[in-house]
Design a protein around this motif. Sequence first.
Motif, short mmCIF file in Angstrom:
data_model
loop_
_atom_site.label_atom_id
_atom_site.label_comp_id
_atom_site.label_asym_id
_atom_site.label_seq_id
_atom_site.Cartn_x
_atom_site.Cartn_y
_atom_site.Cartn_z
N LYS A 69 -70.07 0.95 62.52
CA LYS A 69 -70.40 -0.08 63.51
C LYS A 69 -69.30 -1.13 63.69
O LYS A 69 -69.43 -1.98 64.58
CB LYS A 69 -71.70 -0.79 63.12
CG LYS A 69 -72.94 0.07 63.22
CD LYS A 69 -74.20 -0.75 63.36
CE LYS A 69 -74.42 -1.71 62.22
NZ LYS A 69 -75.67 -2.48 62.36
N CYS A 112 -69.23 -3.50 67.06
CA CYS A 112 -69.62 -4.91 66.97
C CYS A 112 -68.48 -5.86 67.32
O CYS A 112 -68.67 -6.85 68.03
CB CYS A 112 -70.17 -5.22 65.58
SG CYS A 112 -71.70 -4.35 65.17
N LEU A 118 -74.68 -7.39 71.66
CA LEU A 118 -74.05 -7.75 70.40
C LEU A 118 -75.08 -7.90 69.28
O LEU A 118 -74.91 -7.33 68.19
CB LEU A 118 -73.26 -9.06 70.57
CG LEU A 118 -72.63 -9.63 69.30
CD1 LEU A 118 -71.63 -8.64 68.70
CD2 LEU A 118 -71.95 -10.97 69.59
N PHE A 119 -76.16 -8.62 69.53
CA PHE A 119 -77.14 -8.85 68.47
C PHE A 119 -77.94 -7.59 68.15
O PHE A 119 -78.33 -7.38 67.00
CB PHE A 119 -78.07 -10.01 68.85
CG PHE A 119 -77.44 -11.36 68.65
CD1 PHE A 119 -77.40 -11.93 67.38
CD2 PHE A 119 -76.87 -12.06 69.71
CE1 PHE A 119 -76.81 -13.17 67.17
CE2 PHE A 119 -76.27 -13.29 69.50
CZ PHE A 119 -76.23 -13.85 68.24
N SER A 134 -76.68 -4.53 68.24
CA SER A 134 -75.80 -3.70 67.41
C SER A 134 -75.67 -4.24 66.00
O SER A 134 -75.53 -3.49 65.04
CB SER A 134 -74.42 -3.58 68.06
OG SER A 134 -73.79 -4.85 68.15
N LEU A 135 -75.73 -5.57 65.85
CA LEU A 135 -75.62 -6.18 64.53
C LEU A 135 -76.89 -6.05 63.71
O LEU A 135 -76.85 -5.74 62.51
CB LEU A 135 -75.26 -7.66 64.67
CG LEU A 135 -73.81 -8.02 65.04
CD1 LEU A 135 -73.70 -9.50 65.36
CD2 LEU A 135 -72.86 -7.63 63.91
#
Length: 475
Positions: free
Chosen positions: A106, A110, A220-221, A223-224
């Motif tokens: 990831k 990210c 973004l969030f 994927s995190l």
Amino acid sequence: MGPGVTCPWSGRLPRLRVRTWIEPVVASTQVASSLYDAGLLLVVKASFGGGGSSNHSASPSPRGALEDQQQRAISNFYIVYNLVVGLTPLLSAYGLGWLSDRYHRKISICVSLLGFLLSRLGLLLKVLLDWPVEMLYGAAALNGLCGGFSAFWSGVMALGSLGSSEGRRSVRLILIDLILGLAGFCGSMASGHLFKQMAGHSGQGLILTACSVSCATFALFYSLLVLKVPESVAKPRQELPSVDTVSGTVGTYRSLDPDQLDKQSVVGHLPSPGKAKPPKTIIALLFVGAIIYDLAVVGTVDVMPLFVLREPLRWNQVQVGYGMAAGYTIFITSFLGVLVFSRCFRDTTMIMIGMVSFGSGALLLAFVKETYMFYIARAVMMFALIPITTIRSAMSKLIKGSSYGKVFVILQLSLALTGVVTSTMYNKIYQLTMDTFVGTCFALSSFLSFLAIIPIGIVAYKQVSWSPYGDITEK
């Protein structure tokens, strides 16, 4: 741990396995990108000439001096902007791919999504504070230093390849492209309407850019915090007759895992060194075909927004959004094409069908005079996405899974670097020829697309003349 992990759309999947699907990240990122691309074009157009769509009231010159001046200003902006977007990922994308292979898959996704978010914030600040358009170069640089699209898409392709068997990999990767296209279509269709939501020069584009930032933040969030790396799909190794056969790239090439070549005692006999050449030649030819074809596609995509803003089309904001949305329909038609063609054609044949489709459409685009002709040319390009996606799939069948990140990012950086050269060249050609034959760039793209068939044709020839496992594929 059942076999259902191969494809997120089939079989009964455990609840937690949904978290391995990359599609929500791809969809939200592409909606943000399609809104951003339309917003960038319309904001830059407004900055270089204000009135934009009603230029013929300002000057009596027969060719519209103000319109030509605006076109050159927009073109020059995109030359510098595309240089920044294309060159800055060279500093970081390969390192991110290496880190992803070595530590965590990831990382490249990210970090690149953080850059996407920063660049979208840059456009939002430009609209809010009425900053000069040159500040967008800095936003693009931040995006590139975080890996840009090269790092992001290589990470997506690596996750998609890990979670699919070789026999279904072409379909798996084109499915991800389909999600990308559907998301881009929806974003582009809405972009023109969102841009006009707030009246006044300073307010136009505010809602559009805010929506783009929101989608990039979600990606973004997600994927995190939500996305998980899928387990690599293990192939059956004890049954020789059931080993997958690559329906393309190397003809009857049997897609044994490169990591397991030392276990070929089950085959009966090893390939003879004299007959079995390494796949480096095949990979190199696939690289060459991808790069030449990408030159044609990038050149057309870069010039098309300028082409539709001036005579003979002279589109407004809503028509620009619809035109961009039409470009995303090829993701749907290419997906359907792969589903059908993969049952009866080799990979190389599918690649050449896509190249012929795009080359023919680009040639028609060179002679467009009316809006309906533009959409006819776009329809002819219906299989234009097949070549690059199928080339990626073919390469993944020839390399180790532990090298996906590096190889995919090298391919993506090669395409990005050639895209930088292409963007500069095509914009200059467009400026020089827009008063004589405005379709020159599209005619050149058509030629390059047909030229790209040559290395793929050589690969197809090697399918017949070369087999890495000697006579075993003929038995």
